[in-house]
Write a protein that holds these residues in place. Structure first.
Motif, PDB file in Angstrom:
ATOM      1  N   SER A  67       0.826  -1.217   0.000  1.00 37.19           N
ATOM      2  CA  SER A  67       0.000   0.000   0.000  1.00 37.19           C
ATOM      3  C   SER A  67       0.855   1.261   0.000  1.00 37.19           C
ATOM      4  O   SER A  67       0.338   2.354   0.186  1.00 37.19           O
ATOM      5  CB  SER A  67      -0.935  -0.009   1.213  1.00 37.19           C
ATOM      6  OG  SER A  67      -0.178  -0.150   2.392  1.00 37.19           O
ATOM      7  N   GLU A  68       2.162   1.100  -0.216  1.00 40.26           N
ATOM      8  CA  GLU A  68       3.042   2.265  -0.198  1.00 40.26           C
ATOM      9  C   GLU A  68       3.421   2.711  -1.607  1.00 40.26           C
ATOM     10  O   GLU A  68       3.496   1.902  -2.535  1.00 40.26           O
ATOM     11  CB  GLU A  68       4.315   1.947   0.605  1.00 40.26           C
ATOM     12  CG  GLU A  68       4.069   1.873   2.096  1.00 40.26           C
ATOM     13  CD  GLU A  68       3.621   3.209   2.690  1.00 40.26           C
ATOM     14  OE1 GLU A  68       4.170   4.246   2.295  1.00 40.26           O
ATOM     15  OE2 GLU A  68       2.729   3.195   3.556  1.00 40.26           O
ATOM     16  N   ASP A  69       3.705   3.979  -1.716  1.00 40.52           N
ATOM     17  CA  ASP A  69       4.073   4.592  -2.985  1.00 40.52           C
ATOM     18  C   ASP A  69       5.305   3.904  -3.591  1.00 40.52           C
ATOM     19  O   ASP A  69       6.339   3.791  -2.950  1.00 40.52           O
ATOM     20  CB  ASP A  69       4.382   6.077  -2.729  1.00 40.52           C
ATOM     21  CG  ASP A  69       4.467   6.882  -4.009  1.00 40.52           C
ATOM     22  OD1 ASP A  69       4.366   6.271  -5.091  1.00 40.52           O
ATOM     23  OD2 ASP A  69       4.614   8.109  -3.920  1.00 40.52           O
ATOM     24  N   GLY A  70       5.163   3.447  -4.823  1.00 37.04           N
ATOM     25  CA  GLY A  70       6.298   2.888  -5.558  1.00 37.04           C
ATOM     26  C   GLY A  70       6.891   1.625  -4.960  1.00 37.04           C
ATOM     27  O   GLY A  70       8.094   1.398  -5.069  1.00 37.04           O
ATOM     28  N   PHE A  71       6.048   0.772  -4.358  1.00 32.39           N
ATOM     29  CA  PHE A  71       6.637  -0.371  -3.643  1.00 32.39           C
ATOM     30  C   PHE A  71       7.334  -1.358  -4.569  1.00 32.39           C
ATOM     31  O   PHE A  71       8.171  -2.139  -4.118  1.00 32.39           O
ATOM     32  CB  PHE A  71       5.604  -1.068  -2.754  1.00 32.39           C
ATOM     33  CG  PHE A  71       4.649  -1.985  -3.469  1.00 32.39           C
ATOM     34  CD1 PHE A  71       3.606  -1.473  -4.193  1.00 32.39           C
ATOM     35  CD2 PHE A  71       4.805  -3.359  -3.389  1.00 32.39           C
ATOM     36  CE1 PHE A  71       2.715  -2.320  -4.852  1.00 32.39           C
ATOM     37  CE2 PHE A  71       3.917  -4.220  -4.039  1.00 32.39           C
ATOM     38  CZ  PHE A  71       2.877  -3.692  -4.775  1.00 32.39           C
TER      39      PHE A  71
END
Ligand code: HEM
Ligand code: HEM
Ligand code: SF4
Ligand code: SF4
Lengths: 232, 363
Positions: free
Chosen positions: B295-299
């Motif tokens: 759910s994190e940016d650019g994972f």
């Protein structure tokens, strides 16, 4: 004080000059101690020691490692706050860490002279400084001052994630996380900048030892007693 | 104009089920029983708000997650039966018929419908990498977004870009907030987001007629306010210093913390460790695998899922902070050693009594 070297001011007593007042000296050694703890525990946070056995309730090893890191982090941050305050009320030398006179031609020419000196070029003039020479000043500004600020800002941003939304750490530093993208990026940059500081420290220690041995100006004792003395 | 409650009754839902649904919603929103009658009242009196669900570049995992909501009433009632007027993967109609519904809702409920977006628009080649209804998705998205009341970004695709935006991002897929800049967007990231989180967010908006409280990055605070790590049941092992070192070791069997095998729980904001998945059965860490930070940016671009200290893509090569930093520090130390050597040599040539170089030249 646009020109750093003492050559510009022939009327000064060149036997000894009071450079570092007590708060600066205390700050330097407190900060050094904090840095040693921070680098050690920081690396342990990134690479934890082998697992301890038994029940989880019997141990708090990693908790203590992180606690030590955060405590030293607070010490570092507060010591810098004191140092910034002292740069406002203290003598001219105290501002060298924060204001680099890049607009001054004299400063740049001395900077060039420093480069020649350290490159062992015969055309270098042997200048003397009560505070820092321009090369040292620039390195200190970027690596020690800005480097420390960077560590404090990113450190408290990560700390705010544990302290929780709405905590003062979150209000003051929470914005840093989206700035980097996400939390993992903040970890990565915090970790990377540690190496900048380690690099600075290696060169710093070398310069201190070198000056102690090869020149007639005091150095280690200056950061202990406050006076820069010239042995000739 | 019908209210939510009227539609519900028409669909054959009993009063009893309706009240159950209201208390369930209150609980999942963390609101407490005090809010149950408030939700019920709102649903009884408010005209229903239509929801349009559009699909861009995506894998439909958000829809898949959604239709598996543990609370069938929540999803059926709130979306399928009552409010979901358009969803090209779930609706019965297709083609021109479906397109007609889209046009009808956007004109009839102008400024009054909610737009939910799953996936994202690719911008390269004028958006030709994703065509819906004969037009580039990006154009359709902008058109429908123009008159929406609020917009929900489902999943990591719509919120951050996700896999299709991972480097080198050939289609130049961008999160929807890059093309919709004048409307409030609620980000519900995750790959996919948890079904209960999705239904709760929609229900909140339909009942209270406002956006849930959002954090700095536009995510609802009630579900994204804490990290996986903050509520992880393996946390005591983390604090104790008990880590899984490899997948088949004693620590793995004992359920130690997965930090050293790359768990991204400490850097990931989501509700998995509290709400869990599939009717609260489990979540990745409970089944023995670290959180991958979905759910994190650019994972996708943060290096291996199994590394604690991850790579730095900015430097082009596969490198992490220690490879770069360690190299720089090593080179520095070597340079210092060389410089010290030259200094010593120079000094050896100087007569210490007079300070004059032995060869007679200037210092
Ligand atoms: C020069 C000073 C510092 C150094 C060298 C240092 C070093 C480190 C390192 C190497 C890490 C591991 C990063 C990773 O790979 O995940 C770390 C983590 C961290 N540091 Fe620092 N740090 C410094 C200052 C600070 C300060 C001032 C704070 C503020 C309180 C701070 C708070 C943290 C936090 C919260 C973490 C993350 C801990 C966790 O995720 O469990 N650090 N530090
Ligand atoms: C045991 C380790 C250290 C020793 C022996 C040491 C020694 C010294 C000495 C002798 C000075 C005075 C330099 C002069 O008079 O020109 C000095 C200044 C300074 N040191 Fe260190 N140092 C140590 C560690 C560090 C560390 C880890 C840092 C930060 C990264 C640091 C940052 C500074 C700064 C910024 C100054 C300038 C102070 C000012 O202008 O106010 N030092 N150090
Ligand atoms: S398993 Fe992951 S989320 Fe859980 S305590 Fe360990 S690092 Fe944190
Ligand atoms: S545990 Fe982490 S990777 Fe797994 S679903 Fe939750 S947020 Fe995504």
């Amino acid at each position: 004080m646009l020109q750093n070297s003492l050559a510009a001011d022939p009327n000064r007593d060149l036997k000894s000059i009071y450079v570092y007042a007590a708060p600066v000296r205390i700050w330097h050694w407190v900060m050094t101690a904090a840095m040693i703890v921070l680098v050690t525990t920081g690396l342990l946070i990134a690479y934890p020691p082998p697992a301890v056995g038994g029940e989880a309730s019997e141990h708090f090893l990693f908790g203590y490692i992180r606690f030590a890191h955060f405590t030293a982090g607070y010490v570092l941050a507060i010591s810098w706050l004191v140092r910034v305050y002292w740069a406002i009320v203290g003598n001219d030398y105290t501002r060298q860490l924060f204001l680099v006179p890049v607009w001054s031609r004299a400063w740049w020419s001395e900077f060039g002279n420093d480069l020649k000196t350290y490159a062992f070029l015969p055309s270098a003039k042997p200048l003397r400084y009560a505070g820092h020479n321009p090369m040292a000043q620039l390195a200190m500004f970027f690596m020690a001052t800005l480097g420390s600020f960077f560590m404090i800002i990113t450190g408290f941003a990560m700390y705010s994630e544990g302290a929780g939304r709405g905590s003062w750490q979150d209000k003051l530093f929470g914005w840093v996380i989206p700035l980097f993208g996400q939390s993992q990026d903040v970890h990565t940059w915090h970790h990377l900048c540690m190496w900048l500081i380690v690099m600075f420290t290696i060169v710093h220690l070398y310069m201190v030892v070198r000056q102690e041995i090869t020149t007639k100006e005091s150095i280690l004792s200056t950061m202990i007693g406050g006076y820069r003395s010239f042995k000739d | 104009m019908e209210t939510f409650y009227e539609v519900l009754r028409r669909q054959g839902i009993t009063r009893r089920s309706f009240v159950k649904f209201c208390s369930l919603t209150a609980t999942s929103l963390g609101l407490g029983s005090y809010f149950t009658p408030q939700i019920a009242r709102a649903l009884e009196t408010k005209p229903r708000t239509p929801v349009l669900w559009m699909h861009g570049l995506e894998c439909t995992c958000c829809s898949e997650s959604f239709i598996r909501s543990a609370h069938p009433l929540a999803k059926d009632v709130v979306l399928s039966m009552l409010s979901l007027d358009y969803d090209d993967t779930l609706m019965a109609s297709a083609g021109h018929q479906a397109q007609a519904i889209l046009d009808e809702i956007t004109t009839k409920y102008k400024g009054n419908y909610i737009l939910a977006v799953e996936g994202n628009p690719p911008l390269n080649e004028d958006g030709m990498y994703c065509i819906t209804g004969g037009k580039p998705f990006v154009e359709e998205l902008k058109r429908v977004a123009k008159d929406a009341k609020a917009i929900i970004a489902w999943g990591s695709c719509a919120s951050w870009g996700c896999v299709q935006a991972a480097k080198p991002n050939p289609t130049r897929a961008v999160p929807i907030n890059k093309v919709i800049t004048d409307k409030p967007i609620i980000k519900v990231p995750g790959c996919p987001p948890i079904a209960e989180v999705m239904t709760a967010v929609v229900t909140y908006m339909l009942t209270f007629d406002r956006l849930p409280e959002l954090d700095r990055q536009g995510r609802p605070k009630m579900f994204y306010g804490q990290r996986i790590h903050d509520k992880c049941y393996r946390r005591p092992h983390f604090d104790a210093g008990q880590f899984v070192e490899s997948w088949d070791d004693e620590g793995a069997r004992k359920g130690y913390c997965l930090y050293k095998v790359g768990c991204k729980g400490p850097t990931t904001y989501n509700a998995c460790s509290t709400v869990r998945w599939n009717d609260g059965v489990s979540f990745p860490i409970q089944s023995g695998h670290g959180c991958i930070g979905c759910s994190e940016d650019g994972f996708w671009d943060k290096g291996s899922f199994y590394d604690r200290v991850t790579g730095i893509k900015q430097f082009g090569i596969e490198a992490n902070a220690d490879k770069i930093g360690g190299t720089v520090a090593g080179v520095t130390a070597a340079a210092v050693a060389v410089h010290a050597g030259v200094t010593a040599l120079k000094r050896a040539k100087v007569d210490h009594g007079t300070g004059i170089p032995k060869d007679g030249s200037a210092k």
